[in-house]
Design a protein around this motif. Structure first.
Motif, PDB file in Angstrom:
ATOM      1  N   SER A 189       0.757  -1.180  -0.033  1.00  0.00           N
ATOM      2  CA  SER A 189       0.098   0.018  -0.157  1.00  0.00           C
ATOM      3  C   SER A 189       0.921   1.164  -0.050  1.00  0.00           C
ATOM      4  O   SER A 189       0.357   2.383  -0.302  1.00  0.00           O
ATOM      5  CB  SER A 189      -0.945  -0.016   1.098  1.00  0.00           C
ATOM      6  N   GLY A 190       2.045   1.384   0.570  1.00  0.00           N
ATOM      7  CA  GLY A 190       2.983   2.400   0.522  1.00  0.00           C
ATOM      8  C   GLY A 190       4.107   2.154   1.453  1.00  0.00           C
ATOM      9  O   GLY A 190       4.654   1.358   1.690  1.00  0.00           O
ATOM     10  N   ARG A 191       4.811   3.580   1.549  1.00  0.00           N
ATOM     11  CA  ARG A 191       5.883   3.593   2.593  1.00  0.00           C
ATOM     12  C   ARG A 191       5.646   4.567   3.700  1.00  0.00           C
ATOM     13  O   ARG A 191       5.154   5.466   3.256  1.00  0.00           O
ATOM     14  CB  ARG A 191       7.200   3.897   1.656  1.00  0.00           C
ATOM     15  N   LYS A 192       6.029   4.034   5.020  1.00  0.00           N
ATOM     16  CA  LYS A 192       5.862   4.941   6.084  1.00  0.00           C
ATOM     17  C   LYS A 192       7.219   5.349   6.677  1.00  0.00           C
ATOM     18  O   LYS A 192       7.987   4.382   6.940  1.00  0.00           O
ATOM     19  CB  LYS A 192       5.186   4.105   7.125  1.00  0.00           C
TER      20      LYS A 192
ATOM     21  N   MET B 229       1.932  22.014  -2.586  1.00  0.00           N
ATOM     22  CA  MET B 229       3.087  21.251  -2.551  1.00  0.00           C
ATOM     23  C   MET B 229       2.882  19.880  -1.603  1.00  0.00           C
ATOM     24  O   MET B 229       3.268  18.900  -1.871  1.00  0.00           O
ATOM     25  CB  MET B 229       4.189  22.053  -1.772  1.00  0.00           C
ATOM     26  N   LEU B 230       1.965  20.014  -0.671  1.00  0.00           N
ATOM     27  CA  LEU B 230       1.441  18.773   0.043  1.00  0.00           C
ATOM     28  C   LEU B 230       0.757  17.865  -1.078  1.00  0.00           C
ATOM     29  O   LEU B 230       1.097  16.661  -0.738  1.00  0.00           O
ATOM     30  CB  LEU B 230       0.455  19.192   1.237  1.00  0.00           C
ATOM     31  N   ASN B 231      -0.023  18.266  -1.646  1.00  0.00           N
ATOM     32  CA  ASN B 231      -0.863  17.611  -2.273  1.00  0.00           C
ATOM     33  C   ASN B 231      -0.013  16.680  -3.675  1.00  0.00           C
ATOM     34  O   ASN B 231      -0.080  15.763  -3.776  1.00  0.00           O
ATOM     35  CB  ASN B 231      -2.246  18.259  -3.231  1.00  0.00           C
ATOM     36  N   GLU B 232       1.086  17.557  -4.194  1.00  0.00           N
ATOM     37  CA  GLU B 232       1.922  16.977  -5.104  1.00  0.00           C
ATOM     38  C   GLU B 232       3.021  16.300  -4.625  1.00  0.00           C
ATOM     39  O   GLU B 232       3.739  15.805  -5.408  1.00  0.00           O
ATOM     40  CB  GLU B 232       2.392  18.223  -5.938  1.00  0.00           C
ATOM     41  N   SER B 233       3.376  16.369  -3.500  1.00  0.00           N
ATOM     42  CA  SER B 233       4.397  15.758  -2.808  1.00  0.00           C
ATOM     43  C   SER B 233       4.508  13.989  -3.001  1.00  0.00           C
ATOM     44  O   SER B 233       3.414  13.575  -2.643  1.00  0.00           O
ATOM     45  CB  SER B 233       4.641  16.123  -1.467  1.00  0.00           C
ATOM     46  N   THR B 234       5.662  13.527  -3.388  1.00  0.00           N
ATOM     47  CA  THR B 234       5.865  11.896  -3.391  1.00  0.00           C
ATOM     48  C   THR B 234       7.118  11.768  -2.908  1.00  0.00           C
ATOM     49  O   THR B 234       7.767  12.671  -2.435  1.00  0.00           O
ATOM     50  CB  THR B 234       5.848  11.446  -4.788  1.00  0.00           C
ATOM     51  N   GLU B 235       7.747  10.728  -2.762  1.00  0.00           N
ATOM     52  CA  GLU B 235       9.084  10.273  -2.428  1.00  0.00           C
ATOM     53  C   GLU B 235       9.897  10.846  -3.248  1.00  0.00           C
ATOM     54  O   GLU B 235      11.171  10.826  -2.899  1.00  0.00           O
ATOM     55  CB  GLU B 235       8.971   8.701  -2.160  1.00  0.00           C
ATOM     56  N   ASN B 236       9.845  11.327  -4.388  1.00  0.00           N
ATOM     57  CA  ASN B 236      10.702  11.690  -5.546  1.00  0.00           C
ATOM     58  C   ASN B 236      10.572  13.131  -5.485  1.00  0.00           C
ATOM     59  O   ASN B 236      10.988  13.731  -6.432  1.00  0.00           O
ATOM     60  CB  ASN B 236      10.621  11.131  -6.878  1.00  0.00           C
ATOM     61  N   THR B 237       9.994  14.007  -4.600  1.00  0.00           N
ATOM     62  CA  THR B 237      10.046  15.403  -4.959  1.00  0.00           C
ATOM     63  C   THR B 237      10.410  15.876  -3.589  1.00  0.00           C
ATOM     64  O   THR B 237      10.340  15.705  -2.477  1.00  0.00           O
ATOM     65  CB  THR B 237       8.539  16.262  -5.233  1.00  0.00           C
ATOM     66  N   LEU B 238      10.890  17.481  -3.766  1.00  0.00           N
ATOM     67  CA  LEU B 238      11.118  18.054  -2.694  1.00  0.00           C
ATOM     68  C   LEU B 238      10.860  19.581  -3.088  1.00  0.00           C
ATOM     69  O   LEU B 238      11.554  20.209  -3.680  1.00  0.00           O
ATOM     70  CB  LEU B 238      12.678  18.050  -2.197  1.00  0.00           C
ATOM     71  N   TYR B 239       9.604  20.125  -2.749  1.00  0.00           N
ATOM     72  CA  TYR B 239       8.984  21.342  -2.990  1.00  0.00           C
ATOM     73  C   TYR B 239       9.598  22.561  -2.199  1.00  0.00           C
ATOM     74  O   TYR B 239       9.379  22.344  -0.924  1.00  0.00           O
ATOM     75  CB  TYR B 239       7.563  21.299  -3.150  1.00  0.00           C
ATOM     76  N   ASN B 240       9.852  23.525  -2.784  1.00  0.00           N
ATOM     77  CA  ASN B 240       9.691  24.928  -1.982  1.00  0.00           C
ATOM     78  C   ASN B 240       9.151  26.016  -2.914  1.00  0.00           C
ATOM     79  O   ASN B 240       8.773  25.797  -3.947  1.00  0.00           O
ATOM     80  CB  ASN B 240      11.146  25.575  -1.856  1.00  0.00           C
TER      81      ASN B 240
ATOM     82  N   PRO C 225       1.227   6.757   0.020  1.00  0.00           N
ATOM     83  CA  PRO C 225       0.416   5.873  -0.576  1.00  0.00           C
ATOM     84  C   PRO C 225       0.999   5.560  -1.974  1.00  0.00           C
ATOM     85  O   PRO C 225       1.506   6.353  -2.728  1.00  0.00           O
ATOM     86  CB  PRO C 225      -1.011   6.457  -0.607  1.00  0.00           C
ATOM     87  N   ARG C 226       0.737   4.157  -2.401  1.00  0.00           N
ATOM     88  CA  ARG C 226       1.043   3.780  -3.769  1.00  0.00           C
ATOM     89  C   ARG C 226       0.240   3.225  -4.343  1.00  0.00           C
ATOM     90  O   ARG C 226      -1.093   2.960  -3.786  1.00  0.00           O
ATOM     91  CB  ARG C 226       2.081   2.415  -3.650  1.00  0.00           C
ATOM     92  N   GLY C 227      -0.005   3.565  -5.778  1.00  0.00           N
ATOM     93  CA  GLY C 227      -0.989   3.162  -6.647  1.00  0.00           C
ATOM     94  C   GLY C 227      -1.159   3.697  -7.886  1.00  0.00           C
ATOM     95  O   GLY C 227      -0.280   4.588  -8.215  1.00  0.00           O
ATOM     96  N   VAL C 228      -2.067   3.394  -8.728  1.00  0.00           N
ATOM     97  CA  VAL C 228      -2.033   3.995 -10.294  1.00  0.00           C
ATOM     98  C   VAL C 228      -2.243   5.600 -10.025  1.00  0.00           C
ATOM     99  O   VAL C 228      -1.411   6.517 -10.729  1.00  0.00           O
ATOM    100  CB  VAL C 228      -3.072   3.314 -11.041  1.00  0.00           C
ATOM    101  N   LYS C 229      -3.088   6.089  -9.144  1.00  0.00           N
ATOM    102  CA  LYS C 229      -3.582   7.497  -9.124  1.00  0.00           C
ATOM    103  C   LYS C 229      -2.777   7.858  -7.832  1.00  0.00           C
ATOM    104  O   LYS C 229      -2.568   7.271  -6.786  1.00  0.00           O
ATOM    105  CB  LYS C 229      -5.024   7.623  -8.846  1.00  0.00           C
ATOM    106  N   GLN C 230      -1.804   9.178  -8.153  1.00  0.00           N
ATOM    107  CA  GLN C 230      -1.228   9.844  -7.128  1.00  0.00           C
ATOM    108  C   GLN C 230      -2.186  10.247  -5.918  1.00  0.00           C
ATOM    109  O   GLN C 230      -2.977  10.897  -6.232  1.00  0.00           O
ATOM    110  CB  GLN C 230      -0.205  10.855  -7.761  1.00  0.00           C
TER     111      GLN C 230
END
Length: 290
Positions: free
Chosen positions: A110-113, A210-221, A138-143
């Motif tokens: 389901s994802g990574r904590k 930024m919260l909505n778009e964040s993933t494990e592969n982003t770092l937003y400012n 969370p993991r899945g087809v939809k971010q």
């Protein structure tokens, strides 16, 4: 200001802001900042450090994390965005000061904590507190947006800015001339002190994106509030149209967003609409016509 100028503003290592002056000043390395005014050439040593960090990133993805490496930093940055969406205001702005420790684990499919111990900085009052946080990607087809829980930040969240917020609210609620401001900060890192609360509002509202778009592969400012325009007050809420430039420090992209949001001391910041804008080169290739 072009995108190249905006990239100059963004700090890869962060800055410390002086809110009582018209100039933002770079000082010691910190991760609780949103832009920087000066250009820094990347040295061979810095490039090597980044390459080494990327090489170990997969190894550090689960188990105990190196606090200075990307996996822990990215997860902790999400906590900063979360705090600003929940508690941020024109006179209350949260930043990530330091990641002290971190641990990551896979949760089935389901994802990574991430479990984090971090130092959080309320930038305007210059108050710091150690907090614990849990971030689930969370993991899945939809971010899906990361899920965040924060504890042990009670003193930080008790900071009282009610008098300043009410004064600002009353000033602009009765303002007959609706205010528009561009380029916060400008290409030299300057912000008119009178406009500083609106720079903060732009950051708080951007934190929802930024919260909505964040993933494990982003770092937003936030790189820049390119434009913020006060609209006619509705239902006792100050209303703003805002155009912001964000910076993903991983991809080095500068996504542009338009937002419509409201604010009042009682209601806080509420984002009513967001729209991601095309890249500048896309606009040049396909200009819109009326």
């Amino acid at each position: 200001m072009g995108l190249r100028g905006v990239i100059v503003l963004v700090g890869l290592m962060g800055t410390t802001w002086s809110f009582n002056a018209t100039t933002i000043r770079p000082e010691a390395v910190s991760t609780d900042t949103f832009a920087r005014p000066e250009t820094t050439e990347e040295t061979t040593e810095q490039k090597g450090a980044v390459a080494e960090e990327e090489a170990v990133e997969d190894v550090m993805a689960t188990g105990e994390l190196n606090p200075s490496h990307y996996p822990a930093q990215r997860a902790a940055k999400v906590v900063q965005h979360y705090l600003n969406t929940r508690y941020g205001s024109p006179y209350k702005l949260f930043g990530l000061k330091q990641v002290q420790s971190g641990n990551a684990e896979d949760v089935a499919d389901s994802g990574r904590k991430y479990q984090l111990d971090i130092s959080v900085h309320e930038i305007i009052s210059d108050t710091k507190e150690n907090c614990s946080a849990e971030v689930f990607f969370p993991r899945g087809v939809k971010q899906l947006s990361p899920q965040v829980q924060v504890s042990s930040c009670e003193e930080l969240l008790k900071i009282d800015a009610n008098s300043e917020e009410e004064a600002l609210y009353q000033q602009y609620k009765t303002n007959k001339t609706l205010r528009t401001e561009k380029r916060l900060p400008d290409s030299y890192g300057h912000i008119d002190p009178e406009m500083t609360p609106f720079w903060h509002l732009g950051i708080v509202a951007s934190s929802f994106i930024m919260l909505n778009e964040s993933t494990e592969n982003t770092l937003y400012n936030v790189a820049q509030v390119a434009n913020i325009t006060q609209l006619t007050t509705e239902n006792d809420q100050l209303k703003f149209d805002c155009h912001v430039l964000l910076h993903d420090m991983v991809s080095q992209e500068i996504p542009q967003w338009k937002m419509l949001f409201t604010w009042s001391p009682a209601g806080g910041v509420k984002v009513l609409h967001t729209e991601q804008l095309p890249h500048v080169h896309d606009c040049e290739k396909h200009p819109k016509t009326n």
